[in-house]
Design a protein around this motif. Structure first.
Motif, PDB file in Angstrom:
ATOM      1  N   ILE A  14       0.837  -1.201   0.000  1.00 46.94           N
ATOM      2  CA  ILE A  14       0.000   0.000   0.000  1.00 46.94           C
ATOM      3  C   ILE A  14       0.879   1.262   0.000  1.00 46.94           C
ATOM      4  CG2 ILE A  14      -1.788   1.269   1.281  1.00 46.94           C
ATOM      5  CD1 ILE A  14      -2.749  -1.532   2.314  1.00 46.94           C
ATOM      6  N   GLU A  15       1.989   1.194   0.736  1.00 44.51           N
ATOM      7  CA  GLU A  15       2.910   2.346   0.737  1.00 44.51           C
ATOM      8  C   GLU A  15       3.505   2.577  -0.650  1.00 44.51           C
ATOM      9  OE1 GLU A  15       4.443   3.095   5.276  1.00 44.51           O
ATOM     10  OE2 GLU A  15       5.557   1.600   4.115  1.00 44.51           O
ATOM     11  N   SER A  16       3.737   1.472  -1.369  1.00 42.47           N
ATOM     12  CA  SER A  16       4.323   1.625  -2.706  1.00 42.47           C
ATOM     13  C   SER A  16       3.334   2.285  -3.673  1.00 42.47           C
ATOM     14  CB  SER A  16       4.758   0.267  -3.254  1.00 42.47           C
ATOM     15  OG  SER A  16       3.615  -0.479  -3.655  1.00 42.47           O
ATOM     16  N   GLN A  17       2.048   2.313  -3.271  1.00 44.48           N
ATOM     17  CA  GLN A  17       1.047   2.983  -4.107  1.00 44.48           C
ATOM     18  C   GLN A  17       0.896   4.462  -3.735  1.00 44.48           C
ATOM     19  OE1 GLN A  17      -2.210   0.417  -3.132  1.00 44.48           O
ATOM     20  NE2 GLN A  17      -1.494  -1.263  -4.455  1.00 44.48           N
ATOM     21  N   GLY A  18       1.818   4.941  -2.887  1.00 41.94           N
ATOM     22  CA  GLY A  18       1.820   6.367  -2.575  1.00 41.94           C
ATOM     23  C   GLY A  18       1.122   6.749  -1.290  1.00 41.94           C
ATOM     24  N   TRP A  19       0.632   5.757  -0.554  1.00 40.16           N
ATOM     25  CA  TRP A  19      -0.058   6.070   0.699  1.00 40.16           C
ATOM     26  C   TRP A  19       0.936   6.170   1.848  1.00 40.16           C
ATOM     27  CZ3 TRP A  19      -5.155   7.286   1.055  1.00 40.16           C
ATOM     28  CH2 TRP A  19      -5.952   6.983  -0.071  1.00 40.16           C
ATOM     29  N   ASP A  20       0.719   7.165   2.705  1.00 40.87           N
ATOM     30  CA  ASP A  20       1.432   7.238   3.975  1.00 40.87           C
ATOM     31  C   ASP A  20       0.531   6.601   5.021  1.00 40.87           C
ATOM     32  OD1 ASP A  20       3.503   8.580   2.820  1.00 40.87           O
ATOM     33  OD2 ASP A  20       2.728  10.570   3.350  1.00 40.87           O
ATOM     34  N   LEU A  21       1.109   5.736   5.853  1.00 43.09           N
ATOM     35  CA  LEU A  21       0.270   4.970   6.760  1.00 43.09           C
ATOM     36  C   LEU A  21       0.661   5.178   8.220  1.00 43.09           C
ATOM     37  CD1 LEU A  21       0.277   1.581   4.798  1.00 43.09           C
ATOM     38  CD2 LEU A  21      -1.390   3.439   4.631  1.00 43.09           C
ATOM     39  N   ALA A  22      -0.368   5.302   9.063  1.00 40.40           N
ATOM     40  CA  ALA A  22      -0.145   5.225  10.508  1.00 40.40           C
ATOM     41  C   ALA A  22      -0.588   3.835  10.922  1.00 40.40           C
ATOM     42  CB  ALA A  22      -0.956   6.283  11.240  1.00 40.40           C
ATOM     43  N   ILE A  23       0.310   3.135  11.613  1.00 42.16           N
ATOM     44  CA  ILE A  23       0.035   1.751  11.964  1.00 42.16           C
ATOM     45  C   ILE A  23      -0.354   1.651  13.429  1.00 42.16           C
ATOM     46  CG2 ILE A  23       0.957  -0.622  11.943  1.00 42.16           C
ATOM     47  CD1 ILE A  23       1.015   0.712   9.181  1.00 42.16           C
ATOM     48  N   GLY A  24      -1.472   0.978  13.677  1.00 41.83           N
ATOM     49  CA  GLY A  24      -1.883   0.698  15.045  1.00 41.83           C
ATOM     50  C   GLY A  24      -1.691  -0.780  15.315  1.00 41.83           C
ATOM     51  N   GLN A  25      -1.625  -1.132  16.573  1.00 46.06           N
ATOM     52  CA  GLN A  25      -1.532  -2.545  16.900  1.00 46.06           C
ATOM     53  C   GLN A  25      -2.480  -2.863  18.039  1.00 46.06           C
ATOM     54  OE1 GLN A  25       2.188  -4.342  16.575  1.00 46.06           O
ATOM     55  NE2 GLN A  25       1.483  -6.291  17.399  1.00 46.06           N
ATOM     56  N   TYR A  26      -3.354  -3.851  17.809  1.00 42.87           N
ATOM     57  CA  TYR A  26      -4.286  -4.281  18.853  1.00 42.87           C
ATOM     58  C   TYR A  26      -3.955  -5.735  19.161  1.00 42.87           C
ATOM     59  CZ  TYR A  26      -8.664  -4.976  21.392  1.00 42.87           C
ATOM     60  OH  TYR A  26      -9.592  -5.248  22.362  1.00 42.87           O
ATOM     61  N   ALA A  27      -3.379  -5.963  20.329  1.00 44.94           N
ATOM     62  CA  ALA A  27      -2.838  -7.275  20.684  1.00 44.94           C
ATOM     63  C   ALA A  27      -1.912  -7.724  19.552  1.00 44.94           C
ATOM     64  CB  ALA A  27      -3.937  -8.278  20.999  1.00 44.94           C
ATOM     65  N   SER A  28      -2.180  -8.861  18.916  1.00 42.67           N
ATOM     66  CA  SER A  28      -1.230  -9.367  17.915  1.00 42.67           C
ATOM     67  C   SER A  28      -1.504  -8.831  16.511  1.00 42.67           C
ATOM     68  CB  SER A  28      -1.300 -10.896  17.895  1.00 42.67           C
ATOM     69  OG  SER A  28      -2.621 -11.290  17.575  1.00 42.67           O
ATOM     70  N   GLU A  29      -2.589  -8.080  16.344  1.00 40.44           N
ATOM     71  CA  GLU A  29      -2.957  -7.673  14.978  1.00 40.44           C
ATOM     72  C   GLU A  29      -2.548  -6.238  14.657  1.00 40.44           C
ATOM     73  OE1 GLU A  29      -6.727  -9.801  13.414  1.00 40.44           O
ATOM     74  OE2 GLU A  29      -7.177  -9.333  15.494  1.00 40.44           O
ATOM     75  N   LYS A  30      -1.934  -6.072  13.496  1.00 40.51           N
ATOM     76  CA  LYS A  30      -1.598  -4.736  13.001  1.00 40.51           C
ATOM     77  C   LYS A  30      -2.721  -4.246  12.108  1.00 40.51           C
ATOM     78  CE  LYS A  30       3.422  -4.701  12.865  1.00 40.51           C
ATOM     79  NZ  LYS A  30       4.603  -4.799  12.024  1.00 40.51           N
ATOM     80  N   PHE A  31      -3.049  -2.979  12.243  1.00 39.53           N
ATOM     81  CA  PHE A  31      -4.101  -2.429  11.374  1.00 39.53           C
ATOM     82  C   PHE A  31      -3.760  -0.984  11.017  1.00 39.53           C
ATOM     83  CE2 PHE A  31      -6.259   0.459  14.323  1.00 39.53           C
ATOM     84  CZ  PHE A  31      -5.772   0.026  15.551  1.00 39.53           C
ATOM     85  N   LEU A  32      -4.458  -0.472  10.015  1.00 31.74           N
ATOM     86  CA  LEU A  32      -4.182   0.894   9.581  1.00 31.74           C
ATOM     87  C   LEU A  32      -4.978   1.855  10.468  1.00 31.74           C
ATOM     88  CD1 LEU A  32      -4.162   0.418   5.695  1.00 31.74           C
ATOM     89  CD2 LEU A  32      -2.289   0.205   7.354  1.00 31.74           C
ATOM     90  N   ALA A  33      -4.251   2.626  11.279  1.00 33.50           N
ATOM     91  CA  ALA A  33      -4.884   3.579  12.198  1.00 33.50           C
ATOM     92  C   ALA A  33      -5.200   4.880  11.476  1.00 33.50           C
ATOM     93  CB  ALA A  33      -3.970   3.844  13.387  1.00 33.50           C
ATOM     94  N   ALA A  34      -4.429   5.161  10.418  1.00 29.18           N
ATOM     95  CA  ALA A  34      -4.697   6.344   9.605  1.00 29.18           C
ATOM     96  C   ALA A  34      -4.032   6.162   8.245  1.00 29.18           C
ATOM     97  CB  ALA A  34      -4.175   7.605  10.283  1.00 29.18           C
ATOM     98  N   ILE A  35      -4.611   6.811   7.241  1.00 31.08           N
ATOM     99  CA  ILE A  35      -4.052   6.752   5.893  1.00 31.08           C
ATOM    100  C   ILE A  35      -4.013   8.167   5.317  1.00 31.08           C
ATOM    101  CG2 ILE A  35      -4.855   4.382   5.429  1.00 31.08           C
ATOM    102  CD1 ILE A  35      -7.225   5.613   3.898  1.00 31.08           C
TER     103      ILE A  35
END
Lengths: 262, 273
Positions: free
Chosen positions: A168-189
């Protein structure tokens, strides 16, 4: 001087008063747009797409109210757009929550439900995030600080692997990454004029208001300012989920009567 | 008051029993004004409890629990807390042969606003048993034996501030309400309420094992150390304090500072924009 107007898309699926209050608190005026045909949408210079509740219900309302084309046109003009919570989710291709409804597909990814085997679902509470691309240089996007906590409340998320993040970053998106227990998710784009958060900045104290302010002022990239009151010599735990220990203050009328009698 | 708590660093502010609807139409309920005002300056989640049920205005107009909740949400609430109606819902679920009716406030409100918007407020009361086989409720082995030295206990659900005891376990109630669409449990404890002696860890751990939705520990907080203890001895997702803050004995900031000095992860907000 007249206050600057911020336009908010309102598909009448939930409470937008808090967001309105936050924007007014920051010194702006709010105008709601309830249908894509509203000419106010053409005039908007700052547009917010907040969403609460069910993904399918929200996106259906968004489509039925003719928002798809005007919002895509708006994005093409380069004017700033800010999605919040289900507003962020709308930018993805779809969600496990409502498989029959397509999102806008700006990012080709299906949202999925958090796995509840190692944590409470919904993800409710205050969690942190990082913006790896900028944080390594002491900078960040829209005042999202790695030592601040933001209020999340959701069961579905853009749960991602490291390879998906890279893609997704290679498509030009800047990402804020969140982590909830073991799972990573996009907290902001963020990409060009688009910005969206999974958390609720309007419910995230002053740290959250800063983010809204940075969007409204279009202060996109800035240096991280450390919150000196968070410094401590004590070794602070790492919680299993990443969430802080929530402290709730309760106003109870029954209590009031008790104390006024004594 | 709400703003004071927000500024002290509360992660959430909960309003309970601020209004009764007996004398005025629901649309004029003072609670709505309290909320609207609080929401203007408190940028953390707000929860409202008390009176979320089907009501009849003085002029005879029926207002459904969903409509009452909608008024609260529009005034700025993020969640509503359902108490006695959660007991009713669970009782009718059981009477129905463990089937949801689709009409209870938990179901109608969570369907319209999402499960995260519905908190159930539970008032359990401890009962002791000596023989675990003689009990139909989920039991725990307790470290605080009963008056006759009983080693086991369970919790029954109560309503009306503990005055009415229902034939229903708190463990079972929470599981049913989670199925119906509750997104969080506000877990009080009649035995601890107003005691300022700390939370009931055994109850909290039992309920945590019953549900996967977050559990807010309530009842018993009297000083900052109680917050440290509840997070170190249970898996509570949040802890609530009322009287100790209301009486001005401690601020929320006092509690969070104490927790942090004892190694717990708490949110400390920025001090300025």
């Amino acid at each position: 001087m007249a206050k600057e107007i911020v336009h908010i898309i309102d598909v009448e699926s939930g409470n937008l008063r808090s967001l309105q209050n936050a924007i007014e608190y920051l010194g702006y005026e709010v105008t709601f747009i309830k249908d894509g045909s509203d000419p106010a949408l053409q005039e908007a210079s700052k547009l917010i797409l907040p969403g609460v509740g069910n993904f399918g219900h929200f996106v259906k309302q968004f489509r039925q109210r003719n928002f798809v084309e005007p919002v895509q046109e708006y994005i093409k003009t380069g004017k700033p757009l800010f999605g919040i919570c289900v507003g962020l989710q709308t930018f993805f291709s779809g969600s496990e929550e409502s498989k029959d409804v397509d999102g806008l597909g700006l990012i080709d990814l299906q949202l999925s439900k958090f796995d509840d085997s190692d944590k409470s679902v919904p993800h409710i509470g205050w969690n942190s995030l990082s913006v790896p691309k900028y944080n390594k240089d002491g900078k960040t996007l829209y005042s999202m600080y790695p030592d601040s906590y933001y209020y999340f409340v959701h069961s579905y998320a853009a749960v991602v692997s490291d390879s998906q993040i890279a893609k997704i970053e290679s498509q030009g998106w800047d990402l804020a990454i969140g982590q909830y227990a073991s799972e990573k998710f996009l907290a902001a784009i963020s990409k060009d004029n688009i910005f969206a958060t999974q958390f609720h900045p309007e419910k995230s104290g002053l740290a959250g208001l800063k983010i809204i302010q940075s969007f409204l002022k279009q202060d996109k990239v800035g240096f991280i300012k450390t919150n000196s009151s968070t410094k401590t010599d004590v070794k602070i735990e790492t919680t299993p989920t990443g969430l802080t220990r929530r402290v709730i203050a309760c106003l109870d009328r029954n209590q009031k009567e008790e104390t006024s009698e004594t | 008051m709400a703003e004071k708590y927000y500024k002290q660093g509360a992660d959430e502010v909960t309003f309970l029993n601020i209004t009764s609807f007996r004398n005025s139409p629901i649309r004029d309920a003072p609670m709505l004004d309290v909320l609207k005002l609080a929401a203007k300056t408190c940028f953390v989640p707000l929860t409202v409890g008390g009176g979320i049920k089907d009501v009849v205005d003085p002029d005879g107009t029926k207002v459904s629990a969903l409509e009452v909740a909608s008024l609260y949400f529009r005034a700025g609430a993020d969640k509503v807390s359902i108490g006695s109606d959660a007991v009713n819902a669970a009782e009718s679920y059981i009477a129905n042969g463990n089937a949801a009716s689709g009409t209870t406030p938990i179901e109608t409100i969570s369907k319209a606003y999402g499960v995260q918007a519905v908190v159930i407020s539970v008032d359990p009361k401890r009962f002791y048993v000596s023989d675990p086989k003689q009990c139909k409720y989920n039991l725990i082995e307790t470290k605080v034996p009963g008056p006759q030295g009983e080693k086991y206990c369970y919790y029954k659900v109560t309503s009306q501030g503990g005055r009415k005891v229902h034939d229903l376990g708190a463990f079972e109630l929470c599981q049913i309400c989670e199925k119906l669409g509750a997104g969080e449990v506000l877990l009080n404890c009649i035995d601890k309420d107003g005691s300022n002696s700390g939370y009931d860890f055994e109850l909290i751990n039992q309920i945590k094992s019953a549900v996967s939705i977050p559990v807010i520990a309530s009842s018993g907080a009297g000083k900052p150390v109680h917050f440290e203890e509840v997070f170190k001895n249970t898996k509570a997702d949040a802890a609530l304090g009322a009287g100790m803050f209301h009486r001005g004995e401690y601020t929320v900031k006092d509690v969070k500072t104490y927790m942090r000095e004892h190694g717990l992860l708490v949110r400390i907000d920025d001090t300025q924009l």
